[in-house]
Design a protein around this motif. Sequence first.
Motif, PDB file in Angstrom:
ATOM      1  N   ALA B  19       0.840  -1.209   0.000  1.00 32.24           N
ATOM      2  CA  ALA B  19       0.000   0.000   0.000  1.00 32.24           C
ATOM      3  C   ALA B  19       0.872   1.254   0.000  1.00 32.24           C
ATOM      4  CB  ALA B  19      -0.935  -0.010   1.214  1.00 32.24           C
ATOM      5  N   LEU B  20       1.891   1.266   0.861  1.00 34.52           N
ATOM      6  CA  LEU B  20       2.787   2.431   0.918  1.00 34.52           C
ATOM      7  C   LEU B  20       3.527   2.624  -0.406  1.00 34.52           C
ATOM      8  CD1 LEU B  20       4.457   2.343   4.458  1.00 34.52           C
ATOM      9  CD2 LEU B  20       3.038   4.146   3.499  1.00 34.52           C
ATOM     10  N   GLY B  21       3.991   1.511  -0.962  1.00 36.61           N
ATOM     11  CA  GLY B  21       4.720   1.570  -2.232  1.00 36.61           C
ATOM     12  C   GLY B  21       3.874   2.180  -3.338  1.00 36.61           C
ATOM     13  N   ILE B  22       2.602   1.734  -3.427  1.00 36.87           N
ATOM     14  CA  ILE B  22       1.706   2.265  -4.470  1.00 36.87           C
ATOM     15  C   ILE B  22       1.467   3.767  -4.256  1.00 36.87           C
ATOM     16  CG2 ILE B  22      -0.667   2.170  -5.381  1.00 36.87           C
ATOM     17  CD1 ILE B  22      -0.575  -0.899  -4.756  1.00 36.87           C
ATOM     18  N   ILE B  23       1.195   4.150  -3.009  1.00 37.97           N
ATOM     19  CA  ILE B  23       0.942   5.578  -2.731  1.00 37.97           C
ATOM     20  C   ILE B  23       2.177   6.409  -3.094  1.00 37.97           C
ATOM     21  CG2 ILE B  23       0.510   7.283  -0.903  1.00 37.97           C
ATOM     22  CD1 ILE B  23      -1.115   5.074   0.546  1.00 37.97           C
ATOM     23  N   LEU B  24       3.355   5.904  -2.755  1.00 40.25           N
ATOM     24  CA  LEU B  24       4.579   6.682  -3.018  1.00 40.25           C
ATOM     25  C   LEU B  24       4.885   6.797  -4.515  1.00 40.25           C
ATOM     26  CD1 LEU B  24       6.970   5.670  -0.097  1.00 40.25           C
ATOM     27  CD2 LEU B  24       5.290   7.497  -0.250  1.00 40.25           C
ATOM     28  N   VAL B  25       4.450   5.802  -5.283  1.00 42.19           N
ATOM     29  CA  VAL B  25       4.618   5.897  -6.746  1.00 42.19           C
ATOM     30  C   VAL B  25       3.667   6.968  -7.296  1.00 42.19           C
ATOM     31  CG1 VAL B  25       4.272   4.687  -8.943  1.00 42.19           C
ATOM     32  CG2 VAL B  25       5.463   3.539  -7.073  1.00 42.19           C
ATOM     33  N   LEU B  26       2.401   6.917  -6.849  1.00 42.00           N
ATOM     34  CA  LEU B  26       1.407   7.892  -7.329  1.00 42.00           C
ATOM     35  C   LEU B  26       1.763   9.309  -6.886  1.00 42.00           C
ATOM     36  CD1 LEU B  26      -1.867   5.867  -6.590  1.00 42.00           C
ATOM     37  CD2 LEU B  26      -0.676   6.102  -8.784  1.00 42.00           C
ATOM     38  N   LEU B  27       2.352   9.408  -5.707  1.00 40.07           N
ATOM     39  CA  LEU B  27       2.698  10.706  -5.108  1.00 40.07           C
ATOM     40  C   LEU B  27       3.573  11.566  -6.013  1.00 40.07           C
ATOM     41  CD1 LEU B  27       2.527  12.241  -2.280  1.00 40.07           C
ATOM     42  CD2 LEU B  27       4.735  11.189  -1.772  1.00 40.07           C
ATOM     43  N   VAL B  28       4.505  10.947  -6.727  1.00 36.63           N
ATOM     44  CA  VAL B  28       5.481  11.731  -7.506  1.00 36.63           C
ATOM     45  C   VAL B  28       4.998  12.093  -8.912  1.00 36.63           C
ATOM     46  CG1 VAL B  28       7.430  10.726  -6.250  1.00 36.63           C
ATOM     47  CG2 VAL B  28       6.726   9.711  -8.427  1.00 36.63           C
ATOM     48  N   ILE B  29       3.838  11.555  -9.311  1.00 36.25           N
ATOM     49  CA  ILE B  29       3.351  11.848 -10.666  1.00 36.25           C
ATOM     50  C   ILE B  29       2.732  13.254 -10.689  1.00 36.25           C
ATOM     51  CG2 ILE B  29       1.728  11.134 -12.471  1.00 36.25           C
ATOM     52  CD1 ILE B  29       2.046   8.240 -11.395  1.00 36.25           C
ATOM     53  N   PRO B  30       3.338  14.197 -11.404  1.00 37.10           N
ATOM     54  CA  PRO B  30       2.871  15.590 -11.369  1.00 37.10           C
ATOM     55  C   PRO B  30       1.399  15.753 -11.741  1.00 37.10           C
ATOM     56  CG  PRO B  30       5.005  15.461 -12.431  1.00 37.10           C
ATOM     57  CD  PRO B  30       4.545  14.048 -12.234  1.00 37.10           C
ATOM     58  N   ALA B  31       0.909  14.930 -12.681  1.00 34.58           N
ATOM     59  CA  ALA B  31      -0.493  15.060 -13.116  1.00 34.58           C
ATOM     60  C   ALA B  31      -1.470  14.774 -11.977  1.00 34.58           C
ATOM     61  CB  ALA B  31      -0.754  14.108 -14.279  1.00 34.58           C
ATOM     62  N   LEU B  32      -0.999  14.092 -10.927  1.00 35.82           N
ATOM     63  CA  LEU B  32      -1.887  13.777  -9.805  1.00 35.82           C
ATOM     64  C   LEU B  32      -1.821  14.841  -8.705  1.00 35.82           C
ATOM     65  CD1 LEU B  32      -1.392   9.893  -9.611  1.00 35.82           C
ATOM     66  CD2 LEU B  32      -3.259  11.171 -10.672  1.00 35.82           C
ATOM     67  N   GLY B  33      -1.083  15.901  -8.956  1.00 33.49           N
ATOM     68  CA  GLY B  33      -1.128  17.046  -8.040  1.00 33.49           C
ATOM     69  C   GLY B  33       0.128  17.348  -7.266  1.00 33.49           C
ATOM     70  N   TYR B  34       0.617  16.374  -6.495  1.00 29.96           N
ATOM     71  CA  TYR B  34       1.740  16.695  -5.597  1.00 29.96           C
ATOM     72  C   TYR B  34       3.067  16.729  -6.361  1.00 29.96           C
ATOM     73  CZ  TYR B  34       4.409  16.925  -1.256  1.00 29.96           C
ATOM     74  OH  TYR B  34       5.254  17.319  -0.242  1.00 29.96           O
ATOM     75  N   GLY B  35       3.403  15.639  -7.046  1.00 28.14           N
ATOM     76  CA  GLY B  35       4.577  15.639  -7.931  1.00 28.14           C
ATOM     77  C   GLY B  35       5.925  15.696  -7.243  1.00 28.14           C
ATOM     78  N   ARG B  36       5.997  15.298  -5.976  1.00 30.90           N
ATOM     79  CA  ARG B  36       7.267  15.284  -5.240  1.00 30.90           C
ATOM     80  C   ARG B  36       7.333  13.985  -4.455  1.00 30.90           C
ATOM     81  NH1 ARG B  36       8.829  20.845  -3.859  1.00 30.90           N
ATOM     82  NH2 ARG B  36      10.064  19.981  -2.165  1.00 30.90           N
ATOM     83  N   ALA B  37       8.553  13.547  -4.163  1.00 29.08           N
ATOM     84  CA  ALA B  37       8.688  12.345  -3.345  1.00 29.08           C
ATOM     85  C   ALA B  37       8.519  12.714  -1.867  1.00 29.08           C
ATOM     86  CB  ALA B  37      10.044  11.695  -3.600  1.00 29.08           C
ATOM     87  N   TRP B  38       8.309  11.681  -1.055  1.00 32.18           N
ATOM     88  CA  TRP B  38       7.967  11.851   0.364  1.00 32.18           C
ATOM     89  C   TRP B  38       9.152  12.333   1.183  1.00 32.18           C
ATOM     90  CZ3 TRP B  38       6.531   7.092   3.921  1.00 32.18           C
ATOM     91  CH2 TRP B  38       6.025   7.555   5.143  1.00 32.18           C
ATOM     92  N   ALA B  39       8.953  13.386   1.928  1.00 30.12           N
ATOM     93  CA  ALA B  39       9.891  13.874   2.953  1.00 30.12           C
ATOM     94  C   ALA B  39       9.154  14.962   3.715  1.00 30.12           C
ATOM     95  CB  ALA B  39      11.160  14.431   2.330  1.00 30.12           C
ATOM     96  N   PHE B  40       9.425  15.052   5.005  1.00 28.64           N
ATOM     97  CA  PHE B  40       8.728  16.053   5.812  1.00 28.64           C
ATOM     98  C   PHE B  40       9.636  17.180   6.300  1.00 28.64           C
ATOM     99  CE2 PHE B  40       5.336  12.775   7.042  1.00 28.64           C
ATOM    100  CZ  PHE B  40       4.480  13.262   6.070  1.00 28.64           C
TER     101      PHE B  40
END
Lengths: 186, 163
Positions: B19-40
């Motif tokens: 689940a985390l892996g899928i979310i992190l892949v989608l997270l970086v796709i610019p067309a889906l909004g965020y377009g950056r990898a995970w870091a706080f």
Amino acid sequence: MTDYTLANYAGAIVFGLLLGFVVQRSRYCMTGAIRDYFLFGITRNLQMTFIVLAIISFFYTLFLTYGVFRPTMVPAGWFTLVGGIIFGIGMAIGGGCVTSTFYRIGEGQWNYVASVIFMLVGIIAGSWLFNVAPYAFFYEGYTFLGYDYGLVWLNDLLGDLPPVAVGVVQAAIFAIAYYKLSKSEA
Amino acid sequence: MGVKELIHEPLDEKKGGIALGIILVLLVIPALGYGRAWAFAGGLRWMDYKILEAAGAYSLLSNSFWSLIKAPMLVFIFLVAFVVGSFIAAKINGEFVNTWDKSTIHYQIIGGFLMGVGIVLITTCNIGIFLNSMPQLSIGGYIAAVGLVIGTYIGAKIYERTM
């Protein structure tokens, strides 16, 4: 600085909510992944980390190969190793990294707010080092292995290979590591 | 994995990792909004930048840490949403505890401070190293990852002795 659109902010909110939800439900903790292995031989979080790394090593390098997103910039140097050690000691002593600190706050463990406050203090104190010794760390003109700002990627060092060519190998290594760990645990 | 299970059942390492892996892949796709990898760490740096700006600490803000490593508000919003997401998950599953454990507060203070200093030197947090820079093959990420493993081992041993 980049201007962000409403879609970017909406994406940040949706993915933030989703990630917070899944991290809480899976009780994922990076500190636990390393600490529990060293102290107790427990590999639950480490196995999870290897699964995630296997998936994203492939996709991130694939995306980088085709320019889907911009790479994250982490300068390389002695300070990166020292910084990692300092951070690692901090997250093991504090009982959680930045991520697990924040999801514990979400769970109502308010003592972790102290951790956040002192992270903010630590960043300010640490950044002051750049005033005291401005050329000891990364700066304009700093190079590492000949790369400006110390920004270098493994595929560059391996003869300018496309990122995904190296990413596939890295993903396979993490997948095998997960497989071996899950078998030894069973 | 059904929606009901995802919402109410704790995720084991396999389901959680996928689940985390899928979310992190989608997270970086610019067309889906965020377009950056995970870091706080960027969210924390953004807060500090605003604090220092309000305090007029411009000599500090002009050094290479603050001028080269930008911290957008976007990451801060992502961070706040993350806390809300974990709050919702805890609340609907009866895991919201509402506690203030004084006995461990000194660990959180020391640990938090060290993590803050570490963030400056590695420019991100441990997630930003392990689940962001390293999968992107960053040499800085690999070096910091070695440091993080060494540091966590040392910290775990200190924690073990003082418990």
